[in-house]
Design an enzyme around this catalytic site. Structure first.
Site, PDB file in Angstrom:
ATOM      1  N   ASP A  17       0.838  -1.196   0.000  1.00  0.00           N
ATOM      2  CA  ASP A  17       0.000   0.000   0.000  1.00  0.00           C
ATOM      3  C   ASP A  17       0.880   1.255   0.000  1.00  0.00           C
ATOM      4  O   ASP A  17       2.046   1.205   0.411  1.00  0.00           O
ATOM      5  CB  ASP A  17      -0.883   0.034   1.257  1.00  0.00           C
ATOM      6  CG  ASP A  17      -1.851  -1.129   1.299  1.00  0.00           C
ATOM      7  OD1 ASP A  17      -2.162  -1.684   0.223  1.00  0.00           O
ATOM      8  OD2 ASP A  17      -2.290  -1.484   2.405  1.00  0.00           O
TER       9      ASP A  17
HETATM   10  N1  URA Z   1      -1.220  -5.949   3.832  1.00  0.00           N
HETATM   11  C1  URA Z   1      -1.699  -4.690   3.853  1.00  0.00           C
HETATM   12  O1  URA Z   1      -2.727  -4.418   4.464  1.00  0.00           O
HETATM   13  N2  URA Z   1      -1.027  -3.746   3.195  1.00  0.00           N
HETATM   14  C2  URA Z   1       0.129  -3.972   2.534  1.00  0.00           C
HETATM   15  O2  URA Z   1       0.710  -3.045   1.972  1.00  0.00           O
HETATM   16  C3  URA Z   1       0.625  -5.279   2.518  1.00  0.00           C
HETATM   17  C4  URA Z   1      -0.078  -6.262   3.165  1.00  0.00           C
END
Ligand code: URA
Length: 237
Positions: free
Chosen positions: A103
């Site tokens: 993310d």
């Molecule tokens: N899980 C998440 O919630 N975000 C990420 O970036 C990776 C795994």
């Protein structure tokens, strides 16, 4: 492979630039100055040099980045800076892409490569490649959460996750944990904590497969994988 393709691929500029290099008598093949850009060469067997420096041909690159928050795991974006924007021109020239997504606000281990087969294998749900995350959680993480993750939790869309191995590093108003999961659903870690009524306030990926984030990499920095590390990550195929 054509001489101009080799040199262009290895970062010596466009084919026009390569032509100029030849005009400058800067390129030699086995000690003889090259005059023809269309010449076919085998960089493994022939000694191709530019200004006296040997050119080693490399088809694939494998980079480990410590992704900073605020940058997106994509090759291009209209609004945001991408992880590819953080690469120097030599590495960007290989047209690499991030293997999977973190993310925008997640930090940590990101593999960037132009090896599509490796990427496919690492991301395939069938391969169960483990990923370990460190997270800060608002609220107290408990033994019940460990047990729930161990069984798999039901996400907001009804999906029952595979078991996750949760380790509590610190339990309090703000808890700190490590979580190992072997799938990569959208926002998976955040949604797994939501499933037990908790909120992730900070997330960082520590490892993927059997490769760990190099602690010497500051946020936004990256380095090429060593031949040993490339072997290691390929073993997960
Ligand atoms: N899980 C998440 O919630 N975000 C990420 O970036 C990776 C795994």
């Amino acid at each position: 492979m054509r001489l101009d393709k080799l040199l262009s691929n290895m970062g010596y500029g466009s084919r026009k630039d390569v032509k100029k290099l030849l005009k400058m008598k800067a390129v030699s093949i086995d000690g003889i100055i090259a005059k023809d850009v269309s010449l076919h060469v085998d960089p493994e067997k022939q000694n191709v040099t530019v200004l006296g420096e040997r050119v080693h041909y490399q088809e694939f690159i494998y980079l480990m980045m410590n992704k900073p928050a605020g940058v997106i795991s994509a090759t291009e974006d209209l609004y945001d800076q991408t992880v590819i924007d953080l690469l120097d021109p030599f590495h960007a020239h290989f047209n690499p892409f991030p293997v999977g997504r973190l993310d925008k606000d997640t930090e940590g281990f990101l593999l960037i490569t132009n090896d599509g087969v490796l990427a496919h294998n690492l991301l395939s749900p069938k391969k169960h490649v483990p990923k370990v995350y460190y997270a800060k959680i608002e609220g107290r993480v408990t033994e019940e959460d460990i047990e729930a993750f161990n069984q798999g939790v039901i996400l907001d869309d009804g999906y029952l996750t595979k078991p996750g191995k949760l380790i509590i590093l610190k339990s309090g108003q703000v808890s700190e944990i490590e979580l190992m999961i072997s799938e990569g659903k959208f926002h998976q870690v955040k949604r797994m904590f939501e499933a037990v009524g908790k909120k992730v306030t900070y997330l960082k990926r520590l490892s993927m497969g059997n490769l760990q984030l190099d602690q010497n990499l500051s946020l936004g920095e990256y380095r090429e994988l060593s031949p040993d590390e490339i072997e290691k990550i390929k073993q997960k195929e």
